[in-house]
Design a protein around this motif. Structure first.
Motif, short mmCIF file in Angstrom:
data_model
loop_
_atom_site.label_atom_id
_atom_site.label_comp_id
_atom_site.label_asym_id
_atom_site.label_seq_id
_atom_site.Cartn_x
_atom_site.Cartn_y
_atom_site.Cartn_z
N LYS A 86 0.84 -1.21 0.00
CA LYS A 86 0.00 0.00 0.00
C LYS A 86 0.87 1.25 0.00
O LYS A 86 0.60 2.21 -0.74
N LEU A 87 1.91 1.24 0.83
CA LEU A 87 2.82 2.39 0.89
C LEU A 87 3.54 2.57 -0.44
O LEU A 87 3.69 3.69 -0.93
N GLU A 88 3.97 1.47 -1.03
CA GLU A 88 4.65 1.53 -2.32
C GLU A 88 3.72 2.05 -3.42
O GLU A 88 4.13 2.85 -4.26
N SER A 89 2.48 1.63 -3.39
CA SER A 89 1.49 2.12 -4.36
C SER A 89 1.27 3.62 -4.21
O SER A 89 1.20 4.36 -5.19
N SER A 90 1.16 4.06 -2.97
CA SER A 90 1.00 5.49 -2.70
C SER A 90 2.25 6.27 -3.14
O SER A 90 2.15 7.38 -3.67
N PHE A 91 3.42 5.69 -2.93
CA PHE A 91 4.67 6.32 -3.36
C PHE A 91 4.73 6.43 -4.88
O PHE A 91 5.18 7.44 -5.43
N GLU A 92 4.25 5.39 -5.58
CA GLU A 92 4.22 5.44 -7.05
C GLU A 92 3.27 6.54 -7.54
O GLU A 92 3.56 7.21 -8.53
N ALA A 93 2.14 6.72 -6.85
CA ALA A 93 1.22 7.81 -7.20
C ALA A 93 1.91 9.16 -6.99
O ALA A 93 1.75 10.08 -7.81
N TYR A 94 2.68 9.28 -5.92
CA TYR A 94 3.44 10.50 -5.64
C TYR A 94 4.45 10.76 -6.76
O TYR A 94 4.56 11.87 -7.28
N GLN A 95 5.18 9.71 -7.15
CA GLN A 95 6.17 9.86 -8.21
C GLN A 95 5.51 10.26 -9.53
O GLN A 95 6.05 11.07 -10.28
N TYR A 96 4.35 9.68 -9.82
CA TYR A 96 3.62 10.01 -11.04
C TYR A 96 3.23 11.49 -11.03
O TYR A 96 3.43 12.19 -12.03
N GLN A 97 2.67 11.95 -9.91
CA GLN A 97 2.26 13.36 -9.80
C GLN A 97 3.47 14.28 -9.97
O GLN A 97 3.39 15.31 -10.64
N ARG A 98 4.57 13.88 -9.37
CA ARG A 98 5.78 14.70 -9.44
C ARG A 98 6.31 14.76 -10.87
O ARG A 98 6.66 15.82 -11.37
N ALA A 99 6.34 13.62 -11.56
CA ALA A 99 6.88 13.58 -12.92
C ALA A 99 5.92 14.23 -13.93
O ALA A 99 6.36 14.87 -14.87
N GLU A 100 4.63 14.06 -13.70
CA GLU A 100 3.63 14.55 -14.65
C GLU A 100 3.43 16.05 -14.59
O GLU A 100 3.27 16.70 -15.61
N HIS A 101 3.43 16.61 -13.40
CA HIS A 101 3.01 18.00 -13.24
C HIS A 101 4.12 19.00 -12.92
O HIS A 101 3.88 20.20 -12.93
N PHE A 102 5.29 18.52 -12.59
CA PHE A 102 6.36 19.44 -12.21
C PHE A 102 7.49 19.34 -13.23
O PHE A 102 8.00 18.26 -13.49
N SER A 103 7.86 20.48 -13.79
CA SER A 103 8.97 20.49 -14.74
C SER A 103 9.95 21.58 -14.32
O SER A 103 9.56 22.67 -13.92
N ALA A 104 11.20 21.25 -14.43
CA ALA A 104 12.25 22.21 -14.04
C ALA A 104 12.62 23.07 -15.24
O ALA A 104 12.75 22.58 -16.36
N ASP A 105 12.77 24.35 -15.01
CA ASP A 105 13.28 25.25 -16.03
C ASP A 105 14.77 25.42 -15.75
O ASP A 105 15.17 26.17 -14.85
N ILE A 106 15.57 24.71 -16.51
CA ILE A 106 17.01 24.67 -16.27
C ILE A 106 17.64 26.06 -16.41
O ILE A 106 18.56 26.41 -15.69
N ARG A 107 17.12 26.86 -17.33
CA ARG A 107 17.73 28.18 -17.58
C ARG A 107 17.66 29.07 -16.34
O ARG A 107 18.55 29.84 -16.06
N TYR A 108 16.56 28.94 -15.59
CA TYR A 108 16.36 29.82 -14.44
C TYR A 108 16.50 29.10 -13.10
O TYR A 108 16.50 29.73 -12.06
N GLY A 109 16.56 27.78 -13.12
CA GLY A 109 16.78 27.01 -11.91
C GLY A 109 15.60 26.95 -10.96
O GLY A 109 15.78 26.96 -9.75
N TYR A 110 14.39 26.92 -11.46
CA TYR A 110 13.22 26.79 -10.59
C TYR A 110 12.21 25.82 -11.18
O TYR A 110 12.31 25.43 -12.34
N ILE A 111 11.26 25.45 -10.37
CA ILE A 111 10.22 24.50 -10.77
C ILE A 111 9.00 25.28 -11.23
O ILE A 111 8.55 26.20 -10.55
N LYS A 112 8.46 24.89 -12.37
CA LYS A 112 7.24 25.52 -12.87
C LYS A 112 6.05 24.64 -12.50
O LYS A 112 6.00 23.48 -12.87
#
Length: 135
Positions: A86-112
């Protein structure tokens, strides 16, 4: 007749010995349970604190903490396999949300990300947090 008298005289001694053995066994079992709980808490407490701090940062729309596999892996030997899945499944959902919705702008060094994306990730973190109980 002599044996009956001997048994009657030994009765308090046997009762005391039996009571001592049973008390020792129960005390040993309780001590083992306390040791297991202490070991579990020593592993779960730092992870729970990191999850709560991460959630607070996400609610403030800051993204500088990351929960990784190495954070949840030590808990595996202290919880059942079903709870770990269950914890691993919840962690995978967290990783999915993080990969899907957060992108780093390398030029400026922040998360959009926008507020809704921070809230989705905070919900995933709280789901993991709800699975970890301090005993």
């Amino acid at each position: 007749m002599f044996t009956m008298e001997l048994i009657n005289n030994m009765d308090p001694i046997l009762t005391g010995l039996l009571g001592t053995l049973i008390g020792g066994f129960i005390g040993n079992r309780l001590a083992l349970g306390r040791d297991k709980r202490t070991e579990y808490n020593s592993v779960a407490r730092p992870l729970k604190q990191k999850l709560l701090k991460h959630c607070d940062c996400l609610r403030s729309e800051r993204y500088h903490l990351i929960i990784s596999d190495s954070d949840i892996e030590p808990l595996r030997s202290h919880i059942s396999e079903i709870e770990y899945k269950k914890l691993e499944s919840s962690f995978e959902a967290y990783q999915y949300q993080r990969a899907e919705h957060f992108s780093a702008d390398i030029r400026y060094g922040y998360i959009k990300a926008n507020k809704e994306q921070y809230e989705l990730l905070a919900k995933a973190v709280l789901d993991m947090d709800s699975l970890i109980k301090i005993k």
